[in-house]
Design a protein around this motif. Structure first.
Motif, PDB file in Angstrom:
ATOM      1  N   THR B  53       0.835  -1.200   0.000  1.00 14.35           N
ATOM      2  CA  THR B  53       0.000   0.000   0.000  1.00 14.35           C
ATOM      3  C   THR B  53       0.870   1.250   0.000  1.00 14.35           C
ATOM      4  O   THR B  53       0.600   2.208  -0.733  1.00 14.35           O
ATOM      5  CB  THR B  53      -0.926  -0.011   1.231  1.00 14.35           C
ATOM      6  OG1 THR B  53      -1.805  -1.119   1.114  1.00 14.35           O
ATOM      7  CG2 THR B  53      -1.727   1.271   1.329  1.00 14.35           C
ATOM      8  N   ASP B 168      -5.837  -0.674  -4.876  1.00 13.21           N
ATOM      9  CA  ASP B 168      -5.349  -1.278  -3.637  1.00 13.21           C
ATOM     10  C   ASP B 168      -6.346  -2.331  -3.163  1.00 13.21           C
ATOM     11  O   ASP B 168      -7.375  -1.998  -2.595  1.00 13.21           O
ATOM     12  CB  ASP B 168      -5.159  -0.203  -2.568  1.00 13.21           C
ATOM     13  CG  ASP B 168      -4.394  -0.732  -1.369  1.00 13.21           C
ATOM     14  OD1 ASP B 168      -4.075  -1.940  -1.349  1.00 13.21           O
ATOM     15  OD2 ASP B 168      -4.110   0.052  -0.452  1.00 13.21           O
ATOM     16  N   GLU B 169      -6.021  -3.574  -3.389  1.00 12.80           N
ATOM     17  CA  GLU B 169      -6.885  -4.694  -3.010  1.00 12.80           C
ATOM     18  C   GLU B 169      -8.343  -4.399  -3.312  1.00 12.80           C
ATOM     19  O   GLU B 169      -9.191  -4.462  -2.431  1.00 12.80           O
ATOM     20  CB  GLU B 169      -6.719  -5.008  -1.518  1.00 12.80           C
ATOM     21  CG  GLU B 169      -5.260  -5.146  -1.150  1.00 12.80           C
ATOM     22  CD  GLU B 169      -4.998  -6.134  -0.033  1.00 12.80           C
ATOM     23  OE1 GLU B 169      -5.906  -6.943   0.247  1.00 12.80           O
ATOM     24  OE2 GLU B 169      -3.905  -6.113   0.519  1.00 12.80           O
TER      25      GLU B 169
END
Ligand SMILES: Nc1ncnc2c1ncn2[C@@H]1O[C@H](COP(=O)(O)OP(=O)(O)OP(=O)(O)O)[C@@H](O)[C@H]1O
Ligand SMILES: [Mg+2]
Lengths: 289, 357
Positions: B53, B168-169
């Motif tokens: 991240t 991000d995910e």
């Protein structure tokens, strides 16, 4: 087989608060409102009649109208100042990463509330009065010939009221701002909004409920304040709570005091509903056709 | 259906010795060098806390790099603030504006760019069509399912036609079925738009299935960058070998072009240069079970678990170590019997040697 109870268990927990509200707000307020439209005390005189004379008297006397106006003005200015001072502080408090810093700032906000209102008002008197710190220093330095009128007027009253009530604004706002996801502002920035724009587009509208709640709280406290306007205004500023107190304590005219109270409440409610409405309109403003 | 969005011209991303330290001494990202090609689907894969991240946030501009440079499409963005970077970003929590409708959410980036209303409406409609969300314009995010919110977040990011899309995910909060469907859709969308996509995930299957290339991260460093097959078949470090899929590691050393296990046995490998301590890595599906004595090593079958299309056997060797062997489900209903003694063998070219650092 027993039938399941329909009353939620929470209802029983709310009951004491409800009872308290009923006994110490609704009943006294009802009695006060009732007295304000009666020609006399029904306990002493059984043959009372309905009358509007207390209201006529108030509306016909410029003293009361001016004092109502002054009360509302002090309330509004205090609320606006508390909001402008409190919002940045609340934002800072809500977004502070360091736990220690957060605790310190929170203490700084709450600590003044631990000293009484009278103490804090006297502190302001020593600062703002004609021979107070500011005026004494400035005249001592020869910068002023006559003291600045910082007290015994609405300005001094508002300064002290803002100081006393700003923590209510900060705590209310910080709770709401703290629950707004910081990623929302980041998302806005990634879409091209400057940090200021991201704040205006996202955080500010989402904190409107906090602005509303904090404003109502401070406004309600400010228009009902007694000690601070009394001491800071030095009898030059007459607010409705002071006149009501006078009617109750000096003149024993409960019915007229009741009428003043009802008018203050009614006007405040109208203002609050209007304010709520305006904020709601702002929040719902559509930006896309 | 509205016409598809014109393709953005995709940009390359170059990270040069990018480093991020957080107060308290955490080195979240440690001198990362990376080049993502224009139009590539690139995944950053690694365990929790490895710095994925943080790396993505430095590309987006939410975090300033303490050292190194971030260059996108030939432009040095190291000191450019977020709102001038022109990148699409999809957050794990979606970060949809709760007080705005779906259409307003998607239009936000266009409004910030001062796009005229007719064009704005057309582009919003087109972006919503791309994510198959027509008819939801007037809803608020709270009135959508997780998968629909995900699509809005995607539409909001692609509507500005960013040369780079950062995720991000993005699928982390979806259930397994929906997630697999969205993997396919996201991949198709990325191809259709031709956008460079950096995708952060800790799910190795997801990374293997979707990516053109994967960068495997471990405690702030990039351990290996390569195509999914490369990463899976030719891991270069123990960490990569163990993080991705299941693997058998046999400790030993490289000597004279071969591999000698700790117990002195010479094991089949393709010829290897150099000397020194190393481990032999073998994927379970590359091992074969043969009759006792006919393999490289003998062992006792100690466990069999049925996986559906495959069967996973555990073979316990004489010294107590275990080897995992995966075989295709023969479909006859008969699994090998626990307790039987058997041999295990493999092709030398399937054995990967991992040097000790
Ligand atoms: N704002 C911050 N302040 C201090 N440390 C941080 C901060 N953000 C991240 N870290 C630390 O940096 C390291 C990397 O964090 P990062 O969020 O990049 O990990 P990640 O790979 O995304 O993990 P996950 O898969 O759990 O999301 C972690 O050790 C984390 O604790
Ligand atoms: Mg993360």
């Amino acid at each position: 087989m027993s039938t399941p109870s329909r009353v939620s268990p929470i209802a029983w927990l709310v009951a004491p608060a409800g009872l308290f509200f009923l006994l110490f707000f609704l009943v006294p307020f009802g009695v006060m409102a009732l007295f304000s439209v009666l020609s006399g005390n029904p306990v002493q005189r059984p043959n009372v009649t309905l009358t509007g004379r207390h209201y006529d008297r108030m509306l016909g006397d410029s003293l009361y109208i001016e004092s109502l106006w002054s009360t509302l003005k002090i309330g509004a200015v205090t609320t606006a100042a508390a909001l402008l001072l409190g919002y940045p502080l609340a934002h800072w408090l809500a977004r502070m990463r360091s736990r220690g810093g957060h605790a310190l700032l929170l203490m700084a906000v709450i600590a003044p509330m631990l000293t009484g209102i009278v103490v804090r008002t006297f502190a302001w008197i020593t600062i703002l009065s004609d021979r107070g710190v500011i005026n004494a220093t400035l005249t001592g330095l020869g910068l002023l010939l006559a003291p600045l009128p910082l007290m015994y007027n609405e300005l001094g009253t508002v300064i002290a009221l803002v100081h006393i009530y700003v923590p209510f604004m900060v705590l209310t706002l910080a709770g709401v701002i703290g629950r707004i996801d910081e990623r929302l502002e980041e998302a806005a920035m990634s879409l091209g909004a400057s940090p200021m724009r991201a704040f205006l587009e996202v955080t500010l509208p989402l904190s409107l409920p906090g602005i509303l709640a904090g404003s109502l709280l401070v406004f309600a406290l400010a228009i009902s304040a007694y000690v601070t306007p009394y001491l800071m205004g030095g009898q030059q500023v007459l607010t409705l709570p002071m006149l009501i107190y006078q009617q109750v304590a000096a003149t024993f005219n409960l019915a007229f005091a009741g009428a003043l109270g009802v008018v203050l409440l009614a006007v405040s409610l109208i203002l609050i509903v209007a304010y709520n409405h305006v904020l709601g309109r702002v929040a719902r403003r559509e930006d896309l056709a | 259906m509205p016409p598809p969005l014109p393709t953005a011209s995709p940009a390359s991303i170059t990270l040069e010795r990018v480093t991020k330290r957080f107060p308290g001494g955490v080195v979240a990202v440690d001198k990362i060098d990376l080049i993502v090609e224009p139009g590539e689907f690139f995944s950053l894969l690694g365990p929790s806390g490895c710095g994925k991240t943080t790396t993505l946030r430095m590309i987006a501009g939410f975090e300033a790099a303490d050292e190194g440079r971030v260059v996108v499409g030939g432009r040095d963005l190291t000191h450019v603030p977020v709102h001038h970077r022109d990148m699409g970003m999809v957050f794990q929590s979606y970060a949809l504006f709760p007080h705005r409708t779906v259409a307003e959410n998607v239009a936000f980036g266009l409004r910030m760019r001062g796009v005229a209303r007719p064009e704005m409406a057309a582009r919003v409609a087109s972006a919503l069509a791309q994510v198959k969300l027509e008819g939801y314009e007037a809803r608020r995010p709270a009135e959508l399912s997780g998968g629909q919110q995900q699509r809005v977040a995607l539409a909001r990011a692609i509507v500005i036609r960013p040369p780079v899309l950062l995720c991000d995910e993005p699928l982390g909060a979806l259930d397994r079925k929906l997630r697999q469907a969205m993997q396919v859709e996201l991949k198709e969308l990325q191809r259709a738009l031709g956008v460079t996509l950096v995708f952060v995930t800790h799910d190795q299957e997801e990374a293997l299935a979707m990516s053109d290339r994967i960068g495997v991260m471990n405690s702030g460093r990039l351990e290996q960058v390569g195509a999914p097959a490369d990463i899976y078949d030719r891991p270069r470090t123990r960490f990569v070998a163990e993080f991705i899929g299941e693997i058998n590691l046999i400790e030993g050393r490289v000597h004279d072009g071969g591999f000698i296990a700790a117990d002195g046995r010479v094991l089949p490998v393709s010829s290897e240069k150099g000397e020194g301590a190393a481990a032999l890595a073998l994927r379970p599906e590359k091992l074969r079970i043969v009759s006792s004595g006919a393999g490289v090593i003998d062992g006792v079958l100690s466990d069999a678990s049925f996986l559906g299309d495959q069967v996973l056997y555990t073979v316990t060797l004489a010294d107590g170590r275990r080897l995992l062997v995966k075989e295709r489900n023969p479909g006859t209903g008969a699994l090998r019997q626990n307790g039987s003694t058997l041999g295990v063998r493999w092709e030398p070219r399937d054995a990967v040697i991992l040097r000790n650092a």
